[in-house]
Design a protein around this motif. Structure first.
Motif, PDB file in Angstrom:
ATOM      1  N   LYS A 258     -19.135  40.982 -21.783  1.00  0.00           N
ATOM      2  CA  LYS A 258     -18.192  42.043 -22.141  1.00  0.00           C
ATOM      3  C   LYS A 258     -17.197  42.330 -21.029  1.00  0.00           C
ATOM      4  CE  LYS A 258     -20.421  44.595 -25.847  1.00  0.00           C
ATOM      5  NZ  LYS A 258     -20.959  45.899 -26.301  1.00  0.00           N
ATOM      6  N   GLU A 259     -17.621  42.210 -19.791  1.00  0.00           N
ATOM      7  CA  GLU A 259     -16.674  42.438 -18.704  1.00  0.00           C
ATOM      8  C   GLU A 259     -15.584  41.375 -18.708  1.00  0.00           C
ATOM      9  OE1 GLU A 259     -14.653  44.012 -15.453  1.00  0.00           O
ATOM     10  OE2 GLU A 259     -16.048  44.907 -16.908  1.00  0.00           O
ATOM     11  N   VAL A 260     -15.931  40.128 -19.001  1.00  0.00           N
ATOM     12  CA  VAL A 260     -14.916  39.084 -19.103  1.00  0.00           C
ATOM     13  C   VAL A 260     -13.971  39.377 -20.265  1.00  0.00           C
ATOM     14  CG1 VAL A 260     -14.488  36.628 -19.480  1.00  0.00           C
ATOM     15  CG2 VAL A 260     -16.402  37.351 -18.027  1.00  0.00           C
ATOM     16  N   LEU A 261     -14.515  39.777 -21.400  1.00  0.00           N
ATOM     17  CA  LEU A 261     -13.653  40.134 -22.531  1.00  0.00           C
ATOM     18  C   LEU A 261     -12.729  41.300 -22.191  1.00  0.00           C
ATOM     19  CD1 LEU A 261     -16.268  39.843 -25.421  1.00  0.00           C
ATOM     20  CD2 LEU A 261     -14.214  38.437 -25.177  1.00  0.00           C
ATOM     21  N   ARG A 262     -13.252  42.276 -21.458  1.00  0.00           N
ATOM     22  CA  ARG A 262     -12.408  43.404 -21.055  1.00  0.00           C
ATOM     23  C   ARG A 262     -11.289  42.929 -20.143  1.00  0.00           C
ATOM     24  NH1 ARG A 262     -11.204  46.740 -17.195  1.00  0.00           N
ATOM     25  NH2 ARG A 262     -12.526  45.642 -15.704  1.00  0.00           N
ATOM     26  N   ARG A 263     -11.626  42.075 -19.190  1.00  0.00           N
ATOM     27  CA  ARG A 263     -10.610  41.597 -18.255  1.00  0.00           C
ATOM     28  C   ARG A 263      -9.571  40.721 -18.943  1.00  0.00           C
ATOM     29  NH1 ARG A 263     -12.912  40.484 -12.288  1.00  0.00           N
ATOM     30  NH2 ARG A 263     -14.417  42.195 -12.121  1.00  0.00           N
ATOM     31  N   ARG A 264      -9.968  40.063 -20.007  1.00  0.00           N
ATOM     32  CA  ARG A 264      -9.025  39.230 -20.746  1.00  0.00           C
ATOM     33  C   ARG A 264      -8.201  40.052 -21.742  1.00  0.00           C
ATOM     34  NH1 ARG A 264     -11.224  33.262 -22.305  1.00  0.00           N
ATOM     35  NH2 ARG A 264      -8.952  33.041 -22.512  1.00  0.00           N
ATOM     36  N   GLY A 265      -8.429  41.350 -21.780  1.00  0.00           N
ATOM     37  CA  GLY A 265      -7.647  42.232 -22.642  1.00  0.00           C
ATOM     38  C   GLY A 265      -8.061  42.209 -24.092  1.00  0.00           C
ATOM     39  N   VAL A 266      -9.266  41.695 -24.382  1.00  0.00           N
ATOM     40  CA  VAL A 266      -9.718  41.593 -25.765  1.00  0.00           C
ATOM     41  C   VAL A 266     -10.339  42.903 -26.233  1.00  0.00           C
ATOM     42  CG1 VAL A 266     -11.196  40.297 -27.365  1.00  0.00           C
ATOM     43  CG2 VAL A 266     -10.135  39.131 -25.411  1.00  0.00           C
ATOM     44  N   ILE A 267     -11.113  43.568 -25.368  1.00  0.00           N
ATOM     45  CA  ILE A 267     -11.738  44.847 -25.702  1.00  0.00           C
ATOM     46  C   ILE A 267     -11.358  45.871 -24.644  1.00  0.00           C
ATOM     47  CG2 ILE A 267     -13.635  43.789 -26.979  1.00  0.00           C
ATOM     48  CD1 ILE A 267     -15.423  44.141 -24.556  1.00  0.00           C
ATOM     49  N   ARG A 268     -11.429  47.129 -25.027  1.00  0.00           N
ATOM     50  CA  ARG A 268     -11.031  48.199 -24.105  1.00  0.00           C
ATOM     51  C   ARG A 268     -12.156  48.607 -23.162  1.00  0.00           C
ATOM     52  NH1 ARG A 268      -8.529  49.765 -29.006  1.00  0.00           N
ATOM     53  NH2 ARG A 268     -10.373  50.979 -29.583  1.00  0.00           N
ATOM     54  N   SER A 269     -13.397  48.518 -23.648  1.00  0.00           N
ATOM     55  CA  SER A 269     -14.538  48.993 -22.874  1.00  0.00           C
ATOM     56  C   SER A 269     -15.608  47.918 -22.828  1.00  0.00           C
ATOM     57  CB  SER A 269     -15.116  50.265 -23.501  1.00  0.00           C
ATOM     58  OG  SER A 269     -16.332  50.631 -22.872  1.00  0.00           O
ATOM     59  N   ALA A 270     -16.266  47.790 -21.673  1.00  0.00           N
ATOM     60  CA  ALA A 270     -17.378  46.861 -21.531  1.00  0.00           C
ATOM     61  C   ALA A 270     -18.721  47.558 -21.726  1.00  0.00           C
ATOM     62  CB  ALA A 270     -17.324  46.191 -20.156  1.00  0.00           C
ATOM     63  N   HIS A 271     -18.708  48.708 -22.389  1.00  0.00           N
ATOM     64  CA  HIS A 271     -19.935  49.479 -22.597  1.00  0.00           C
ATOM     65  C   HIS A 271     -20.975  48.646 -23.337  1.00  0.00           C
ATOM     66  CE1 HIS A 271     -22.248  53.237 -23.217  1.00  0.00           C
ATOM     67  NE2 HIS A 271     -22.628  52.643 -24.340  1.00  0.00           N
ATOM     68  N   VAL A 272     -22.224  48.718 -22.875  1.00  0.00           N
ATOM     69  CA  VAL A 272     -23.330  48.042 -23.551  1.00  0.00           C
ATOM     70  C   VAL A 272     -24.406  49.063 -23.904  1.00  0.00           C
ATOM     71  CG1 VAL A 272     -22.912  45.843 -22.377  1.00  0.00           C
ATOM     72  CG2 VAL A 272     -24.540  47.464 -21.412  1.00  0.00           C
ATOM     73  N   ARG A 273     -25.138  48.772 -24.960  1.00  0.00           N
ATOM     74  CA  ARG A 273     -26.267  49.613 -25.357  1.00  0.00           C
ATOM     75  C   ARG A 273     -27.590  49.029 -24.872  1.00  0.00           C
ATOM     76  NH1 ARG A 273     -25.187  51.068 -31.770  1.00  0.00           N
ATOM     77  NH2 ARG A 273     -23.360  52.429 -31.489  1.00  0.00           N
ATOM     78  N   THR A 274     -27.576  47.760 -24.494  1.00  0.00           N
ATOM     79  CA  THR A 274     -28.843  47.074 -24.233  1.00  0.00           C
ATOM     80  C   THR A 274     -28.880  46.450 -22.841  1.00  0.00           C
ATOM     81  OG1 THR A 274     -27.951  45.070 -25.255  1.00  0.00           O
ATOM     82  CG2 THR A 274     -29.244  46.550 -26.661  1.00  0.00           C
ATOM     83  N   ALA A 275     -28.385  47.144 -21.842  1.00  0.00           N
ATOM     84  CA  ALA A 275     -28.367  46.582 -20.490  1.00  0.00           C
ATOM     85  C   ALA A 275     -29.787  46.353 -19.978  1.00  0.00           C
ATOM     86  CB  ALA A 275     -27.626  47.526 -19.549  1.00  0.00           C
ATOM     87  N   ALA A 276     -30.086  45.102 -19.602  1.00  0.00           N
ATOM     88  CA  ALA A 276     -31.412  44.788 -19.058  1.00  0.00           C
ATOM     89  C   ALA A 276     -31.526  45.198 -17.600  1.00  0.00           C
ATOM     90  CB  ALA A 276     -31.683  43.298 -19.202  1.00  0.00           C
ATOM     91  N   THR A 277     -30.401  45.325 -16.934  1.00  0.00           N
ATOM     92  CA  THR A 277     -30.370  45.733 -15.533  1.00  0.00           C
ATOM     93  C   THR A 277     -29.357  46.861 -15.390  1.00  0.00           C
ATOM     94  OG1 THR A 277     -28.668  44.097 -15.009  1.00  0.00           O
ATOM     95  CG2 THR A 277     -30.958  43.398 -14.775  1.00  0.00           C
ATOM     96  N   GLY A 278     -29.158  47.334 -14.178  1.00  0.00           N
ATOM     97  CA  GLY A 278     -28.154  48.359 -13.946  1.00  0.00           C
ATOM     98  C   GLY A 278     -26.760  47.806 -14.126  1.00  0.00           C
ATOM     99  N   PRO A 279     -25.743  48.662 -14.072  1.00  0.00           N
ATOM    100  CA  PRO A 279     -24.362  48.208 -14.248  1.00  0.00           C
ATOM    101  C   PRO A 279     -23.948  47.242 -13.145  1.00  0.00           C
ATOM    102  CG  PRO A 279     -24.420  50.470 -13.444  1.00  0.00           C
ATOM    103  CD  PRO A 279     -25.831  50.114 -13.807  1.00  0.00           C
ATOM    104  N   LEU A 280     -22.932  46.458 -13.427  1.00  0.00           N
ATOM    105  CA  LEU A 280     -22.385  45.561 -12.411  1.00  0.00           C
ATOM    106  C   LEU A 280     -21.955  46.376 -11.208  1.00  0.00           C
ATOM    107  CD1 LEU A 280     -20.140  43.206 -14.595  1.00  0.00           C
ATOM    108  CD2 LEU A 280     -22.536  42.888 -13.948  1.00  0.00           C
ATOM    109  N   ASP A 281     -22.330  45.914 -10.010  1.00  0.00           N
ATOM    110  CA  ASP A 281     -21.951  46.637  -8.798  1.00  0.00           C
ATOM    111  C   ASP A 281     -20.722  45.990  -8.156  1.00  0.00           C
ATOM    112  OD1 ASP A 281     -22.854  44.380  -7.381  1.00  0.00           O
ATOM    113  OD2 ASP A 281     -24.762  45.326  -6.800  1.00  0.00           O
ATOM    114  N   ALA A 282     -20.331  46.503  -7.031  1.00  0.00           N
ATOM    115  CA  ALA A 282     -19.107  46.021  -6.388  1.00  0.00           C
ATOM    116  C   ALA A 282     -19.198  44.542  -6.029  1.00  0.00           C
ATOM    117  CB  ALA A 282     -18.822  46.846  -5.132  1.00  0.00           C
ATOM    118  N   HIS A 283     -20.355  44.099  -5.599  1.00  0.00           N
ATOM    119  CA  HIS A 283     -20.533  42.676  -5.273  1.00  0.00           C
ATOM    120  C   HIS A 283     -20.418  41.811  -6.527  1.00  0.00           C
ATOM    121  CE1 HIS A 283     -21.652  43.227  -1.053  1.00  0.00           C
ATOM    122  NE2 HIS A 283     -22.320  44.305  -1.451  1.00  0.00           N
ATOM    123  N   ASP A 284     -20.993  42.285  -7.635  1.00  0.00           N
ATOM    124  CA  ASP A 284     -20.878  41.539  -8.887  1.00  0.00           C
ATOM    125  C   ASP A 284     -19.420  41.396  -9.300  1.00  0.00           C
ATOM    126  OD1 ASP A 284     -23.685  41.383  -9.201  1.00  0.00           O
ATOM    127  OD2 ASP A 284     -23.731  43.359 -10.175  1.00  0.00           O
TER     128      ASP A 284
END
Length: 301
Positions: A258-284
Motif C-alpha cells: 500500500k505504501e508503494v501504491l500511495r507513492r505512485r499516486g494510486v491511493i490516497r492512504s496506506a492505511h491497513v486493517r491487518t498490520a502484522a507488525t508496527g507501522p513503517l518507521d523512518a528506516h523503512d
C-alpha cells in the motif's frame, strides 16, 4: 478480454481504506484502472493481499461489485470466495457470478481446517453452485490448509469446475512441479504465488501464471512478457531489479504494497486493517526510497 485458458500476471488488488479505516471505493476503482493500465493480465480480489479477512460481509460483496463494474470485462476477474464453511463460499460464489466475475478462487475453510473429505465436499459445493472455473488456493499454515499435490489432482479429476490451482505451499517451485504432474490435463493451469518472488523458476517449470500484489504490475509483466518472448536474459534482468522490492514486501506485507501504491499516486492512504507488525518507521521509508529510486524508470504509468 482474452479468453481461457488464463495466462500471465493476475494481480491481487489491495483494498484501499481512508485514514479512518473506512472502505475507499474511489481508491478501489483507481487500483483497478492502474492495474489495467500497467499491463496486468488479470485481476483478483478479495484475497489475502486484499485483507479479505478484515472486511465485513457487506464490504466483501461491495468490493466484488465495484471491481466487476469497473473492470467491465477488460481483463479476466477472479473473485475471492474463501469461506469458513461451504455455505459461506457458495453464497459468495453466487454473488461473484452475478457481479461479473470470470472465475472464483477459494482456500479451504480456514478456521475448521477440514480433512480431505471435508475439502472435497467444500469444492464440490462451490462447483454445483456456479459455472465459473474454480482456482483452488493452496496456502500454508497457519492461515491455510495445505493440500498435497495428489489431493489437488483428485479434486481436478473429480470436480467439474476445479480447473486451476494457485500454489503457495513451500517450497513453492517444487509444489508447482508436483501439481502440474499430478493434475495433468485435468486443469487448465497452475499459478504461482508468494508475491512472485520465484517467478522465473515457476515459469521454467511450466506455471501458467502468477498472482502477486498489484503495486508494480508493470514490472511483473515485464518479467513475464520477456520470458514468454524467449528473452530469458531480459526476463532475469527485469526480475533481478524487482527482487529488492519483493524482499522488502516479504517483511512488511500489505503495508509495503500500500505504501508503494500511495507513492505512485494510486491511493490516497496506506492505511491497513491487518498490520502484522508496527507501522513503517523512518528506516523503512528510507530503504523504500532507495529501492524505488532504482526501479521507477521501469514503471509504465
Amino acid at each position: 478480454m482474452a479468453g481461457r485458458p488464463f495466462r500471465g500476471v493476475f494481480v491481487i488488488l489491495a483494498t484501499p481504506f481512508s485514514d479512518d479505516g473506512s472502505l475507499d471505493e474511489d481508491g478501489l476503482r483507481s487500483v483497478v484502472e492502474f492495474s489495467i493500465a500497467a499491463g496486468a493480465h488479470g485481476l483478483v480480489t478479495p484475497a489475502n493481499a486484499s485483507e479479505f479477512s478484515a472486511l465485513s460481509d457487506p464490504e466483501r460483496l461491495r468490493v466484488i461489485e465495484v471491481v466487476g463494474r469497473t473492470a467491465r470485462g477488460r481483463l479476466p476477474f477472479v473473485a475471492g470466495v474463501s469461506g469458513v464453511s461451504s455455505q459461506v463460499a457458495v453464497w459468495l460464489a453466487k454473488h461473484a457470478a452475478d457481479a461479473g466475475a470470470d472465475a472464483v478462487i477459494a482456500m479451504p475453510p480456514y478456521v475448521s481446517k477440514p480433512a480431505a473429505d471435508g475439502v472435497r465436499a467444500y469444492y464440490e459445493a462451490i462447483s454445483r453452485t456456479t459455472e465459473l472455473p474454480i482456482f483452488v488456493q493452496n496456502y500454508p499454515l497457519p492461515i491455510g490448509v495445505p493440500l498435497s499435490s495428489a489431493l489437488l489432482g483428485q479434486l481436478a479429476r473429480e470436480i467439474e469446475r476445479v480447473l486451476y490451482v494457485k500454489e503457495e505451499v513451500p517450497p513453492v517451485t517444487h509444489s508447482v512441479s508436483a501439481d502440474i504432474a499430478a493434475c495433468g490435463k485435468s486443469v487448465e493451469g497452475v499459478f504461482g504465488g508468494a508475491a512472485g518472488r520465484f517467478l522465473i523458476d515457476e515459469m521454467s517449470r511450466g506455471a501458467a501464471g502468477t498472482m502477486p500484489a498489484c503495486d508494480v504490475p508493470d514490472m511483473h509483466t515485464a518479467v513475464w512478457n520477456a520470458w514468454q518472448a524467449g528473452d530469458a536474459s531480459g526476463a532475469r534482468e527485469a526480475f533481478n531489479r524487482l527482487l529488492p522490492l519483493l524482499n522488502f514486501e516479504s517483511l512488511h506485507s500489505v503495508q509495503g504494497y500500500k505504501e508503494v501504491l500511495r507513492r505512485r499516486g494510486v491511493i490516497r492512504s496506506a492505511h491497513v486493517r491487518t498490520a502484522a507488525t508496527g507501522p513503517l518507521d523512518a528506516h523503512d521509508h528510507a530503504e523504500l526510497d532507495a529501492i524505488l529510486a532504482e526501479i521507477s524508470d521501469l514503471w509504465s504509468v
